[in-house]
Design a protein around this motif. Structure first.
Motif, PDB file in Angstrom:
ATOM      1  N   PHE A  72      37.103  41.222 -11.897  1.00 37.64           N
ATOM      2  CA  PHE A  72      37.885  42.183 -11.130  1.00 37.64           C
ATOM      3  C   PHE A  72      38.087  43.439 -11.956  1.00 37.64           C
ATOM      4  CE2 PHE A  72      39.514  37.999  -9.670  1.00 37.64           C
ATOM      5  CZ  PHE A  72      39.136  38.087  -8.342  1.00 37.64           C
ATOM      6  N   ILE A  73      38.039  44.600 -11.309  1.00 36.14           N
ATOM      7  CA  ILE A  73      38.358  45.860 -11.954  1.00 36.14           C
ATOM      8  C   ILE A  73      39.844  46.127 -11.731  1.00 36.14           C
ATOM      9  CG2 ILE A  73      37.883  48.334 -12.069  1.00 36.14           C
ATOM     10  CD1 ILE A  73      35.519  46.514 -12.949  1.00 36.14           C
ATOM     11  N   ALA A  74      40.562  46.336 -12.805  1.00 30.46           N
ATOM     12  CA  ALA A  74      42.009  46.534 -12.740  1.00 30.46           C
ATOM     13  C   ALA A  74      42.361  47.870 -12.085  1.00 30.46           C
ATOM     14  CB  ALA A  74      42.610  46.473 -14.140  1.00 30.46           C
ATOM     15  N   SER A 108      37.044  44.184 -21.193  1.00 25.75           N
ATOM     16  CA  SER A 108      37.446  43.027 -20.390  1.00 25.75           C
ATOM     17  C   SER A 108      38.279  42.019 -21.154  1.00 25.75           C
ATOM     18  CB  SER A 108      36.195  42.283 -19.893  1.00 25.75           C
ATOM     19  OG  SER A 108      35.360  43.103 -19.134  1.00 25.75           O
ATOM     20  N   ILE A 109      39.079  41.284 -20.384  1.00 26.38           N
ATOM     21  CA  ILE A 109      39.745  40.074 -20.862  1.00 26.38           C
ATOM     22  C   ILE A 109      39.348  38.933 -19.932  1.00 26.38           C
ATOM     23  CG2 ILE A 109      41.703  41.224 -21.949  1.00 26.38           C
ATOM     24  CD1 ILE A 109      43.355  40.379 -19.415  1.00 26.38           C
ATOM     25  N   TYR A 110      39.487  37.715 -20.428  1.00 28.74           N
ATOM     26  CA  TYR A 110      39.162  36.517 -19.648  1.00 28.74           C
ATOM     27  C   TYR A 110      40.345  35.569 -19.658  1.00 28.74           C
ATOM     28  CZ  TYR A 110      34.298  37.999 -19.971  1.00 28.74           C
ATOM     29  OH  TYR A 110      33.123  38.714 -19.874  1.00 28.74           O
ATOM     30  N   LEU A 111      40.605  34.968 -18.506  1.00 29.54           N
ATOM     31  CA  LEU A 111      41.615  33.933 -18.372  1.00 29.54           C
ATOM     32  C   LEU A 111      41.135  32.930 -17.339  1.00 29.54           C
ATOM     33  CD1 LEU A 111      44.416  35.248 -16.103  1.00 29.54           C
ATOM     34  CD2 LEU A 111      42.911  36.868 -17.210  1.00 29.54           C
ATOM     35  N   ILE A 119      38.201  33.981 -14.873  1.00 29.41           N
ATOM     36  CA  ILE A 119      38.578  35.260 -14.282  1.00 29.41           C
ATOM     37  C   ILE A 119      38.491  36.344 -15.353  1.00 29.41           C
ATOM     38  CG2 ILE A 119      40.415  36.520 -13.098  1.00 29.41           C
ATOM     39  CD1 ILE A 119      39.217  34.073 -11.535  1.00 29.41           C
ATOM     40  N   GLU A 120      37.649  37.329 -15.097  1.00 28.98           N
ATOM     41  CA  GLU A 120      37.504  38.478 -15.975  1.00 28.98           C
ATOM     42  C   GLU A 120      38.232  39.650 -15.314  1.00 28.98           C
ATOM     43  OE1 GLU A 120      33.908  41.305 -17.800  1.00 28.98           O
ATOM     44  OE2 GLU A 120      33.412  39.517 -16.635  1.00 28.98           O
ATOM     45  N   ILE A 121      39.072  40.327 -16.086  1.00 28.36           N
ATOM     46  CA  ILE A 121      39.775  41.508 -15.602  1.00 28.36           C
ATOM     47  C   ILE A 121      39.347  42.662 -16.509  1.00 28.36           C
ATOM     48  CG2 ILE A 121      41.977  42.594 -15.063  1.00 28.36           C
ATOM     49  CD1 ILE A 121      43.146  39.742 -14.813  1.00 28.36           C
ATOM     50  N   SER A 122      38.886  43.750 -15.905  1.00 24.12           N
ATOM     51  CA  SER A 122      38.230  44.801 -16.674  1.00 24.12           C
ATOM     52  C   SER A 122      38.699  46.199 -16.285  1.00 24.12           C
ATOM     53  CB  SER A 122      36.717  44.746 -16.422  1.00 24.12           C
ATOM     54  OG  SER A 122      36.204  43.471 -16.698  1.00 24.12           O
ATOM     55  N   GLU A 123      38.420  47.122 -17.195  1.00 22.01           N
ATOM     56  CA  GLU A 123      38.558  48.549 -16.920  1.00 22.01           C
ATOM     57  C   GLU A 123      37.294  49.222 -17.450  1.00 22.01           C
ATOM     58  OE1 GLU A 123      41.917  50.107 -19.084  1.00 22.01           O
ATOM     59  OE2 GLU A 123      40.986  49.744 -21.033  1.00 22.01           O
TER      60      GLU A 123
END
Length: 127
Positions: A72-74, A108-111, A119-123
């Motif tokens: 997901f893109i934050a 990115s971060i992963y959780l 779940i990857e959250i990225s900018e």
């Protein structure tokens, strides 16, 4: 031939824990539609929710919780996302790290969600 992704389906073993993660932690909106079906809405997309053993037809050949790897893109700076995740006591598995996205480099971060989907959250990363 294909323009963009409209929705995907996530199969969960624990509906309420899944809702708490995607709505409560990630800030998506819960939508109920059709015959009691649920979805998480964000931006112009949504994630339809199926509960293991009670999936809607037609469905994937072998729908199982924990088989997804999503990025997901934050909507806000990643450092704000990290702070919120840490405040809620959710473990970050990896990151921040640089990755290659579909259109540009990512930070990115992963959780993991309650079903252990990655779940990857990225900018967008600085060049």
């Amino acid at each position: 031939m294909i323009h963009h992704l409209d929705h995907l389906v996530l199969t969960t073993a624990d509906e309420q824990a899944c809702i708490d993660f995607y709505v409560g932690l990630l800030g998506m909106t819960l939508e109920t539609f059709g015959q009691g079906r649920k979805a998480f809405k964000f931006g112009g997309q949504k994630i339809n929710l199926h509960v293991k053993g009670s999936e809607f037809e037609p469905k994937a050949h072998l729908p199982v919780p924990g088989a997804l790897d999503l990025c997901f893109i934050a909507a806000r700076p990643l450092d704000e996302v990290i702070a919120r995740i840490r405040e809620r006591g959710v473990r970050i598995v990896e990151g921040p790290v640089r990755r290659t996205g579909a259109s540009y480099p990512l930070r990115s971060i992963y959780l993991r969600d309650p079903d252990l989907n990655l779940i990857e959250i990225s900018e967008r990363a600085e060049a």
